[in-house]
Design an enzyme around this catalytic site. Structure first.
Site, PDB file in Angstrom:
ATOM      1  N   HIS A 180       9.054   8.199  14.609  1.00  0.00           N
ATOM      2  CA  HIS A 180       7.934   7.345  14.187  1.00  0.00           C
ATOM      3  C   HIS A 180       6.631   8.147  14.065  1.00  0.00           C
ATOM      4  CE1 HIS A 180       6.849   2.836  14.019  1.00  0.00           C
ATOM      5  NE2 HIS A 180       5.949   3.521  13.340  1.00  0.00           N
ATOM      6  N   GLN A 181       6.686   9.166  13.244  1.00  0.00           N
ATOM      7  CA  GLN A 181       5.518  10.048  13.107  1.00  0.00           C
ATOM      8  C   GLN A 181       4.918  10.033  11.706  1.00  0.00           C
ATOM      9  OE1 GLN A 181       7.769  14.064  13.474  1.00  0.00           O
ATOM     10  NE2 GLN A 181       6.050  14.580  12.177  1.00  0.00           N
ATOM     11  N   ARG A 186       0.821  -1.217   0.000  1.00  0.00           N
ATOM     12  CA  ARG A 186       0.000   0.000   0.000  1.00  0.00           C
ATOM     13  C   ARG A 186       0.855   1.267   0.000  1.00  0.00           C
ATOM     14  NH1 ARG A 186      -1.886  -3.699   3.586  1.00  0.00           N
ATOM     15  NH2 ARG A 186      -3.949  -4.558   3.214  1.00  0.00           N
ATOM     16  N   ARG A 192      10.278  -0.267   9.325  1.00  0.00           N
ATOM     17  CA  ARG A 192      10.605  -0.790  10.650  1.00  0.00           C
ATOM     18  C   ARG A 192      12.108  -0.679  10.848  1.00  0.00           C
ATOM     19  NH1 ARG A 192       6.265   0.108  11.965  1.00  0.00           N
ATOM     20  NH2 ARG A 192       4.624  -1.283  12.708  1.00  0.00           N
ATOM     21  N   ASP A 194      12.523   7.290  10.109  1.00  0.00           N
ATOM     22  CA  ASP A 194      11.385   7.560  10.984  1.00  0.00           C
ATOM     23  C   ASP A 194      11.234   6.426  12.000  1.00  0.00           C
ATOM     24  OD1 ASP A 194       9.055   9.106  11.756  1.00  0.00           O
ATOM     25  OD2 ASP A 194       7.840   7.482  10.929  1.00  0.00           O
TER      26      ASP A 194
HETATM   27  P1  NAD Z   1       1.684  -3.815   2.932  1.00  0.00           P
HETATM   28  O1  NAD Z   1       1.449  -5.134   3.584  1.00  0.00           O
HETATM   29  O2  NAD Z   1       0.573  -3.192   2.144  1.00  0.00           O
HETATM   30  O3  NAD Z   1       2.945  -3.917   1.964  1.00  0.00           O
HETATM   31  C1  NAD Z   1       4.109  -4.595   2.300  1.00  0.00           C
HETATM   32  C2  NAD Z   1       4.683  -5.153   1.009  1.00  0.00           C
HETATM   33  O4  NAD Z   1       5.954  -5.730   1.299  1.00  0.00           O
HETATM   34  C3  NAD Z   1       3.807  -6.252   0.380  1.00  0.00           C
HETATM   35  O5  NAD Z   1       3.548  -5.939  -0.975  1.00  0.00           O
HETATM   36  C4  NAD Z   1       4.663  -7.504   0.525  1.00  0.00           C
HETATM   37  O6  NAD Z   1       4.464  -8.427  -0.538  1.00  0.00           O
HETATM   38  C5  NAD Z   1       6.051  -6.908   0.504  1.00  0.00           C
HETATM   39  N1  NAD Z   1       7.086  -7.789   1.033  1.00  0.00           N
HETATM   40  C6  NAD Z   1       6.980  -8.774   1.954  1.00  0.00           C
HETATM   41  N2  NAD Z   1       8.165  -9.359   2.132  1.00  0.00           N
HETATM   42  C7  NAD Z   1       9.029  -8.743   1.286  1.00  0.00           C
HETATM   43  C8  NAD Z   1      10.407  -8.927   1.015  1.00  0.00           C
HETATM   44  N3  NAD Z   1      11.133  -9.873   1.623  1.00  0.00           N
HETATM   45  N4  NAD Z   1      10.991  -8.113   0.088  1.00  0.00           N
HETATM   46  C9  NAD Z   1      10.258  -7.154  -0.554  1.00  0.00           C
HETATM   47  N5  NAD Z   1       8.948  -6.951  -0.320  1.00  0.00           N
HETATM   48  C10 NAD Z   1       8.355  -7.729   0.585  1.00  0.00           C
HETATM   49  O7  NAD Z   1       2.206  -2.847   4.092  1.00  0.00           O
HETATM   50  P2  NAD Z   1       2.163  -1.255   4.112  1.00  0.00           P
HETATM   51  O8  NAD Z   1       0.882  -0.804   4.707  1.00  0.00           O
HETATM   52  O9  NAD Z   1       2.580  -0.721   2.786  1.00  0.00           O
HETATM   53  O10 NAD Z   1       3.303  -0.959   5.209  1.00  0.00           O
HETATM   54  C11 NAD Z   1       4.667  -1.117   4.899  1.00  0.00           C
HETATM   55  C12 NAD Z   1       5.519  -0.955   6.146  1.00  0.00           C
HETATM   56  O11 NAD Z   1       5.345   0.362   6.685  1.00  0.00           O
HETATM   57  C13 NAD Z   1       5.171  -1.929   7.286  1.00  0.00           C
HETATM   58  O12 NAD Z   1       6.365  -2.441   7.842  1.00  0.00           O
HETATM   59  C14 NAD Z   1       4.511  -1.067   8.314  1.00  0.00           C
HETATM   60  O13 NAD Z   1       4.719  -1.559   9.611  1.00  0.00           O
HETATM   61  C15 NAD Z   1       5.233   0.262   8.103  1.00  0.00           C
HETATM   62  N6  NAD Z   1       4.465   1.428   8.571  1.00  0.00           N
HETATM   63  C16 NAD Z   1       5.128   2.463   9.170  1.00  0.00           C
HETATM   64  C17 NAD Z   1       4.433   3.578   9.608  1.00  0.00           C
HETATM   65  C18 NAD Z   1       5.110   4.762  10.252  1.00  0.00           C
HETATM   66  O14 NAD Z   1       4.440   5.594  10.881  1.00  0.00           O
HETATM   67  N7  NAD Z   1       6.413   4.929  10.104  1.00  0.00           N
HETATM   68  C19 NAD Z   1       3.039   3.619   9.451  1.00  0.00           C
HETATM   69  C20 NAD Z   1       2.407   2.564   8.814  1.00  0.00           C
HETATM   70  C21 NAD Z   1       3.122   1.463   8.367  1.00  0.00           C
END
Ligand code: NAD
Length: 344
Positions: A296-297, A154, A235, A259
């Site tokens: 982490h914002q 996403r 992460r 972040d």
């Molecule tokens: P998502 O599940 O929609 O997308 C993650 C993608 O990573 C998927 O398409 C998956 O197939 C892919 N993936 C899995 N293993 C992989 C690998 N080994 N190599 C490459 N791609 C791989 O998740 P998202 O909503 O896009 O979130 C992504 C990250 O952002 C998550 O780790 C989430 O925890 C983090 N996040 C951070 C914040 C923040 O405030 N900093 C907020 C929301 C999410």
């Protein structure tokens, strides 16, 4: 449903209470982070509501189980802080907010990249001191550079799209699932090793799993393009911070914007301005002029908080009503694959 909300900041309370007008749960807020020492606070609750740095390991789950807590509601997307097999063994349901506002995180990612590359944070500090000199503020165009996006779910898909269509980058991507819409706009899926060696900019958007832990390590940095810029809003443990510090000292890494940080649980979301921070690795990172860190914002917009609270309280309402839990996470979903609905 009686819900013990851990790590509750002022904004959590404000947005959860606003959303709860529609749900009518009994919310009890605690400033404390959930861990073995604080689990007892959930006594009498049906569910706990937690965030990214709460500890939901096997010991905490066992303590919650003894208290009669049957649900862990994550008010975030990531669930690497939960021992899912332990939760499954205890038949404690774990629900999350899979998508709330990917735009919030994607926009912040681009903001970090621009601020770092154009030294906007340093310029702002100078101007506040009436120093309008431009020496040392030379940046680089994003346009025309090779940007590697690891994880095109996403958030990553929005970042890849912005870099490709908004900035005119050549965009390389790595993900076990290829996004046809991205390919249609010229994003090229390549093996991860190729992305890591051919990119000028790397933005991380995959989940933290055993496969992705320390995805950026000494070897990767040694093989990467000189002057590599890294942005991590996913992460912290995707990056080996000590290896990055060595790369920054050698000048191999051109800049890094974070972040998230591997040991952030001891630091982030708290005001430590009157304390001596004991984390020497983090303190060393802060000394580099080409390092930009936020706490982490990336998710923190009004739209995202509203969506997070609505989904979290809706997840709890579904548990209470015995409805299928579309946002349940299980150990089978740890690779970020689509989560199958499971009836509790
Ligand atoms: P998502 O599940 O929609 O997308 C993650 C993608 O990573 C998927 O398409 C998956 O197939 C892919 N993936 C899995 N293993 C992989 C690998 N080994 N190599 C490459 N791609 C791989 O998740 P998202 O909503 O896009 O979130 C992504 C990250 O952002 C998550 O780790 C989430 O925890 C983090 N996040 C951070 C914040 C923040 O405030 N900093 C907020 C929301 C999410």
């Amino acid at each position: 449903m009686r819900v013990a909300v851990f790590s509750a900041k002022g904004y959590d309370r404000r947005f959860l209470e606003a959303s709860n007008r529609r749900f009518g749960h009994d919310l009890i807020f605690f400033d404390a982070r959930l861990d073995t020492a604080t689990a007892q606070l959930a006594d009498g609750a049906d569910a706990v509501c937690v965030f990214v740095n709460d500890c939901v390991d096997a010991d905490v789950l066992a303590a919650l189980d003894r208290l009669g807590v049957r649900t862990v509601a994550l008010r975030c997307a990531g669930f690497n802080n939960v021992d899912l097999p332990a939760a499954e063994a205890l038949e404690i349901a774990v629900v999350r907010v899979p998508a709330y506002s990917p735009e919030a995180v994607a926009e912040f990612t681009i903001g970090l990249l621009l601020a770092l590359d154009r030294k906007i944070h340093r310029a702002w500090a100078r101007v506040r001191e009436n120093n309008f000199a431009l020496d040392g503020l030379i940046g680089r165009n994003v346009h025309g550079r090779v940007a590697g996006v690891v994880g095109t779910g996403r958030i990553g898909a929005l970042v890849a799209r912005a870099l490709r269509l908004g900035f005119g980058c050549e965009v390389l991507a790595s993900d076990p699932y290829e996004d046809e819409n991205l390919k249609a706009i010229g994003v090229r899926y390549v093996p991860r090793a190729q992305l890591l060696t051919e990119s000028d900019i790397i933005s991380l958007h995959c989940p933290l799993t055993p496969d992705t832990r320390h995805l950026i390590d000494r070897e990767v940095i040694a093989r990467a393009r000189k002057g590599l810029v890294i942005v991590n809003t996913s992460r912290g443990a995707l990056i080996d911070t000590s290896a990055v510090i060595e790369g920054l000292k050698r000048g191999d890494i051109g800049g890094i914007a974070l972040d998230v940080y591997e040991q952030e649980a001891d630091l982030f979301f708290a005001d430590l301005s009157d304390e001596i921070v004991q984390d020497d690795v983090f303190q060393r990172l802060l000394t580099f002029p080409n390092v930009l860190i936020t706490g982490h914002q990336a998710f923190l917009t009004e739209e995202a908080l509203t969506a997070i609270c609505d989904t979290t309280l809706g997840n709890l309402a579904a548990v209470e009503a015995g409805e299928p839990l579309v946002n349940r996470v299980s150990s089978a979903s740890h690779m970020g694959c689509p989560v199958q609905p499971i009836v509790p």
